[in-house]
Design an enzyme around this catalytic site. Structure first.
Site, PDB file in Angstrom:
ATOM      1  N   ALA A   1       0.776  -1.148   0.074  1.00  0.00           N
ATOM      2  CA  ALA A   1      -0.027  -0.031  -0.078  1.00  0.00           C
ATOM      3  C   ALA A   1       0.915   1.406  -0.139  1.00  0.00           C
ATOM      4  CB  ALA A   1      -1.056   0.008   1.243  1.00  0.00           C
TER       5      ALA A   1
ATOM      6  N   GLY B   1       0.882  -5.294   0.758  1.00  0.00           N
ATOM      7  CA  GLY B   1      -0.153  -5.119  -0.231  1.00  0.00           C
ATOM      8  C   GLY B   1       0.141  -5.946  -1.470  1.00  0.00           C
TER       9      GLY B   1
ATOM     10  N   GLU C   1       0.075  -9.535  -0.549  1.00  0.00           N
ATOM     11  CA  GLU C   1      -1.555 -10.173  -0.919  1.00  0.00           C
ATOM     12  C   GLU C   1      -1.845 -10.010  -2.286  1.00  0.00           C
ATOM     13  OE1 GLU C   1      -2.167  -6.831   2.021  1.00  0.00           O
ATOM     14  OE2 GLU C   1      -2.903  -8.245   3.366  1.00  0.00           O
TER      15      GLU C   1
ATOM     16  N   GLU D   1       3.984  -4.915   7.234  1.00  0.00           N
ATOM     17  CA  GLU D   1       3.209  -3.861   7.896  1.00  0.00           C
ATOM     18  C   GLU D   1       3.295  -3.548   9.499  1.00  0.00           C
ATOM     19  OE1 GLU D   1       2.047  -6.432   6.045  1.00  0.00           O
ATOM     20  OE2 GLU D   1       0.892  -5.938   4.482  1.00  0.00           O
TER      21      GLU D   1
END
Ligand code: CO8
Length: 257
Positions: free
Chosen positions: A65, A108, A111, A131
């Site tokens: 992200a 992300g 992911e 994270e």
């Protein structure tokens, strides 16, 4: 204007989506997420596309992200962004999705790779969920898909330490399908996509659907799904053609119906 996600169609039946934000290591900004969601929504309904390769290019897959775009956000702002609506077309993409990963696949980005059905990793690939190091936790399935993919104890080590694993370790734990030299990652993913695109598309999509839906069901319910999907395929022209070709000792000519 530079496109943050580039769509190409290099082979029959195959589309490539390439994240194109190298200056930010392909961090998943809102424009990147929106472009990905838009392309995959379109490709889901495009009969000319039967498999999609997702890549970040030769050097990096995605650094997660966009930290700069959320550093000062509050919970209401995060809710307002509603990024889950942009993950949905990736999660629900009905055709085979193959990730070609060189370099970092973090947060992300890891992911995103885990949304794929097949992950081809270059030797330089590094997977991680860092994270925790910026004071948060995964938000797009990292605590769930990773556990399902590699088991609780391997997953917990990645999630709680934030430390990445290299391609060999990722392969050993079952996080990737195959490791190849960096220069071959995209080519290998394209070859697999082209081979799958030449197979009966309705059967391909049913396999994906049943594997995905069955994974979180009790075994007996999942086996019912499998049996019903199998029976349904006996109504396709490609089943008749595939079996006739086998019996007549010739190559099948599938017409994707
Ligand atoms: N977000 C924003 N910018 C980034 C990001 C990122 N995730 N990653 C890299 N960049 C930027 C850097 O800030 C830098 O910008 P600038 O040139 O303006 O300073 C540029 O990309 C190059 O970065 P580096 O110099 O650090 O490049 P290196 O090749 O040395 O290192 C790394 C690459 C290892 C990828 C390193 O940049 C890094 O560690 N990045 C952060 C990785 C990370 O922590 N990812 C997790 C983010 S959080 C997440 O994904 C989950 C969020 C869940 C909530 C989602 C709801 C929206």
């Amino acid at each position: 204007m530079t496109e943050v996600v580039v769509l190409e169609r290099p082979r029959a039946g195959v589309a490539v989506l390439r994240l194109n934000r190298p200056e930010a290591r392909n961090a998943l900004s809102m424009p990147v997420r929106e472009a990905l969601a838009r392309h995959l929504t379109d490709l889901a309904g495009d009969d000319g596309v039967r498999a999609v390769v997702l890549t970040g290019g030769p050097d990096v897959f995605a650094a997660g992200a966009d930290i700069k775009a959320m550093a000062t956000a509050g919970p209401a702002e995060m809710m307002r962004r509603g990024v889950e609506r942009l993950w949905a077309p990736i999660k629900d993409f009905p055709k085979p999705l193959i990730a070609a990963v060189n370099g970092w696949a973090l947060g992300g980005g890891c992911e995103l790779a885990m949304h794929a059905d097949i992950i081809i990793a270059g030797a330089s690939a590094r997977f991680g969920q860092p994270e925790i190091k910026v004071g948060i936790m995964p938000g797009a399935g990292g605590t769930q898909r990773l556990v399902r993919a590699v088991g609780r104890y391997k997953a917990m080590k990645l999630l709680l330490t934030g430390e990445p694993v290299d391609a060999a370790e990722a392969e050993a734990m079952g996080l990737v399908s195959e490791v190849v030299p960096d220069a071959e990652t995209l080519g290998r993913a394209l070859d697999l996509a082209a081979a799958i695109a030449a197979l009966p598309a309705l059967a391909v999509c049913k396999i994906k659907e049943v594997v995905r839906a069955g994974a979180d069901l009790p075994l007996d319910a999942a086996l019912v799904l499998e049996r019903q999907a199998l029976h349904l395929l006996f109504d396709t022209a490609d089943q008749k053609e595939g079996m006739a070709a086998f019996i007549e000792k010739r190559k099948p000519a599938f017409n994707q119906t």
